[in-house]
Design an enzyme around this catalytic site. Structure first.
Site, PDB file in Angstrom:
ATOM      1  N   GLN A  85      21.502  13.059   0.795  1.00 19.37           N
ATOM      2  CA  GLN A  85      20.508  11.994   0.982  1.00 19.37           C
ATOM      3  C   GLN A  85      19.349  12.712   1.061  1.00 19.37           C
ATOM      4  OE1 GLN A  85      21.002   8.973   4.212  1.00 19.37           O
ATOM      5  NE2 GLN A  85      19.345  10.209   5.156  1.00 19.37           N
ATOM      6  N   THR A 105      20.915   3.358  -0.615  1.00 14.69           N
ATOM      7  CA  THR A 105      21.222   2.150   0.434  1.00 14.69           C
ATOM      8  C   THR A 105      20.003   2.165   1.629  1.00 14.69           C
ATOM      9  OG1 THR A 105      22.246   4.259   1.677  1.00 14.69           O
ATOM     10  CG2 THR A 105      23.612   2.597   0.530  1.00 14.69           C
ATOM     11  N   HIS A 106      19.183   2.955   1.456  1.00 19.12           N
ATOM     12  CA  HIS A 106      18.134   2.896   2.816  1.00 19.12           C
ATOM     13  C   HIS A 106      16.674   2.466   1.963  1.00 19.12           C
ATOM     14  CE1 HIS A 106      20.640   6.225   4.641  1.00 19.12           C
ATOM     15  NE2 HIS A 106      21.292   4.759   4.811  1.00 19.12           N
ATOM     16  N   LEU A 107      16.138   1.446   2.167  1.00 15.19           N
ATOM     17  CA  LEU A 107      15.132   0.846   1.354  1.00 15.19           C
ATOM     18  C   LEU A 107      14.017   0.409   2.393  1.00 15.19           C
ATOM     19  CD1 LEU A 107      17.388  -1.580  -0.752  1.00 15.19           C
ATOM     20  CD2 LEU A 107      16.952   0.820  -1.118  1.00 15.19           C
TER      21      LEU A 107
END
Length: 645
Positions: free
Chosen positions: A498, A582-584
């Protein structure tokens, strides 16, 4: 859109070429009998419609390009098996990015068509049981009275069409981490709350080990949303009551200590840290957040722990919001036992128990603004339209993609041009490795261990147990090489990288839905190189026989740490990576200056009174860690200030 019969035959043929089924292997011997026609028609015909046209174009290109790629003047379906194999490899090695990306999309279709079938899963050693039963493993520590609600189902929604008479103190758009937390907090404070959710109510009867069925039920756009730029980067969101908390891994981090001064120094954002930390305390009690226990590790998580300890790297069991977890690794399809304390089994039922109202399958189309104040929303439910009135405010909690689009559709964002800008994310890549002994990465917590040693360098390494379909799609190669690696699925480990990218993108409303434009910078690509090398080094420290980096220009297989160093010498760009997000964050960012931000410190928009945004779109930057808990804490912080200032 419906494919014609000959197009389905072509598509079925390419599926059997990407994973050859004429071999005498345990996978092929079972998969060759799976009927493909109905799946292919369903897959291509699902919304959004333009995705179906993309797949139709790919099917035609795959059928007719052999003369260009391998010099054979025959259609693909008429090539010999040897030429079909050469043709498939040519697509994968093509310098032309659309061909390589096209092959990736076709691999996803192939993996979904074959990998979700129970017979295939059993042949590869992947077996899951559904249905409720008590767990003997997992944390039994307490939580408050709210946790008991996790054993209940959401009520059946009211079947009547909402009317213009529907009114509440607060209308909340979205029921995910932010919306559910705001609604539950406001309801407990005595405010009347109406929750409007675009997706359906889902429960344990809706969950399945077949990923495609889950994607159709719970994932936005059936999991086919993507950002456009120098590469196509999928971004994954849910569309159901509970939002993305239903399909994520439950990873929980507080807002890191270094984020507070960064936000204040660079963006002028000052938060009451003591008040916010109290919100974190409450959430962690409610959702039983704690580190993954070793009996739940499974081999995939254990191997990362062993490797990090051998290399002296800082690591830890992943903290998650679970109670009684059994390590089924089914988080991405919804926990079938209700042991993941996501919003649909915790804060949404708790809000309803305190008087809130929920309407599912309800799409909010526009904010109603009168005399500079938000007074309600226009929405569509079961084909009919209605207006829900808000006495005290409209609260938007629809995500960093959907929230700015809703505001744009409502005519906002023209005053300073920052609405929909500053889109940030944590793009990630998955790196697989082959071991001599069985790993069975699907046994144990989906993501139960992480190495945060490199967070100061802007990346984090974590374990990742994908459903069988996504594992097949992630394994590099096509044709016979892919088949050989799929046969060894039980000996594969998979870890994710990530990256806290510096890139910023934009989100815009359009006739076909949100358009997201985003591309990692050259500096970000360098981080992916370093992260891939460190992940390979960890794999070899754990005893891996081969590592599959999945980066164009790198060897398809690495067999030693010395070979892995070649990753550092590459000059890569976004199209050389297979990423997903997935992380916005950031598209309605918070700040004191109305000329440079969208909401103020009270989470109210600068342009319109009574209109609040409380999700990750208000974050000035990305975080470098999983944001579910910070999203919830900020939504609770916002509710405490808005409902009872």
């Amino acid at each position: 859109m419906r494919l014609r019969a000959f197009e389905i035959r072509w598509a079925a043929g390419l599926v059997r070429a990407l994973l050859p089924l004429d071999r005498s292997t345990r996978f092929a011997s079972v998969a060759r009998d799976i009927p493909l026609d109905a799946f292919i028609q369903d897959f291509v015909g699902r919304p959004p419609a333009f995705v179906g046209w993309v797949y139709r174009l790919l099917i035609w290109c795959f059928e007719w390009l052999p003369p260009i790629l391998i010099g054979r003047f025959r259609r693909f379906s008429r090539l010999s098996a040897k030429d079909q194999e050469a043709y498939v490899q040519a697509w994968g090695a093509a310098e032309f990015y659309p061909l390589r990306q096209g092959l990736n999309l076709l691999k996803i279709m192939t993996a979904l068509a074959l990998g979700g079938e129970p017979a295939v899963q059993r042949a590869l050693g992947y077996h899951k049981e559904f249905g409720s039963r008590e767990s003997a493993v997992g944390s039994k520590k307490g939580g408050r009275d709210l946790v008991a609600i996790s054993d209940s189902r959401l009520p059946t929604p009211d079947s009547r069409l909402p009317t213009a008479d529907d009114e509440a103190d607060f209308v909340v758009v979205g029921s995910g981490a932010a919306g559910a937390t705001f609604a539950r907090t406001a309801a407990r404070l005595g405010a009347s709350v109406l929750i409007l959710e675009e997706g359906p109510i889902v429960g344990r009867d809706d969950y399945s080990t077949n990923l495609w069925r889950s994607m159709k039920t719970m994932w936005r756009d059936c999991g086919r949303s993507a950002a456009l730029g120098r590469a196509m980067v999928p971004y994954l969101q849910a569309r159901c009551v509970g939002g993305t908390t239903v399909i994520n891994s439950g990873i929980s981090w507080r807002l890191p200590d270094d984020i507070y001064p960064e936000w204040e120094r660079e963006h002028g954002v000052r938060l009451d840290r003591d008040r916010l930390e109290a919100c974190f305390d409450e959430i962690e009690r409610d959702l039983n957040i704690g580190p993954t226990e070793e009996p739940l590790f499974g081999e995939n998580n254990r191997l990362l722990k062993v490797a990090a300890e051998r290399l002296g790297l800082r690591s830890r069991p992943t903290a998650r919001n679970v109670k009684g977890c059994e390590g089924l690794s089914l988080c991405n399809q919804g926990c079938p036992r209700g042991h993941k304390l996501s919003m649909e089994v915790t804060y949404v039922p708790d809000a309803l128990a305190h008087g809130a109202t929920l309407v599912d399958r309800c799409r909010v189309e526009r904010i109603v603004i009168e005399r500079g104040r938000a007074v309600g929303v226009e929405a569509r439910h079961d084909g009919g339209r209605f207006v829900a009135r808000a006495r005290r405010g409209v609260v938007v909690a629809a995500s960093a993609v959907q929230s700015p689009v809703l505001l744009q559709r409502s005519g906002l964002g023209r005053s300073n041009g920052h609405l929909g800008r500053h889109f940030q994310a944590h793009p990630g890549i998955g790196i697989a490795a082959l071991f001599e002994e069985p790993v069975r990465l699907w046994d144990g917590a989906t993501q139960g261990y992480e190495c945060e040693h490199f967070r100061s360098l802007r990346f984090k390494i974590e374990t990742l147990a994908l459903p069988m379909e996504l594992l097949i799609a992630r394994i590099p190669g096509a044709g016979l090489r892919l088949l050989e690696r799929v046969e060894a699925a039980d000996r594969l480990a998979l870890w994710g990288v990530q990256v806290r990218c510096r890139a910023e993108g934009t989100v815009r409303s359009s006739a076909i839905g949100p358009l997201v434009f985003y591309a990692p910078t050259a500096e970000d690509c360098g981080l992916f190189q370093r992260a891939a090398y460190e992940t390979a080094r960890l794999f070899f420290a754990a005893g891996a026989r081969a590592v599959f980096p999945g980066i164009k220009g790198a060897p398809e297989e690495l067999h030693s740490e010395e070979e892995a160093r070649r990753l550092l010498d590459l000059r890569i760009e976004p199209r050389d990576l297979t990423m997903a997000m997935t992380h916005l964050f950031g598209t309605c960012r918070m700040g004191p200056d109305p000329r440079r931000s969208v909401v103020n410190f009270d989470f109210e928009t600068h342009d319109v009174r009574g209109l609040y945004v409380v999700d990750s779109s208000v974050f000035p930057t990305n975080l470098g860690v999983n944001p579910q808990e910070p999203i919830m804490a900020l939504a609770m912080y916002a509710a405490l200030g808005i409902v009872s200032p």
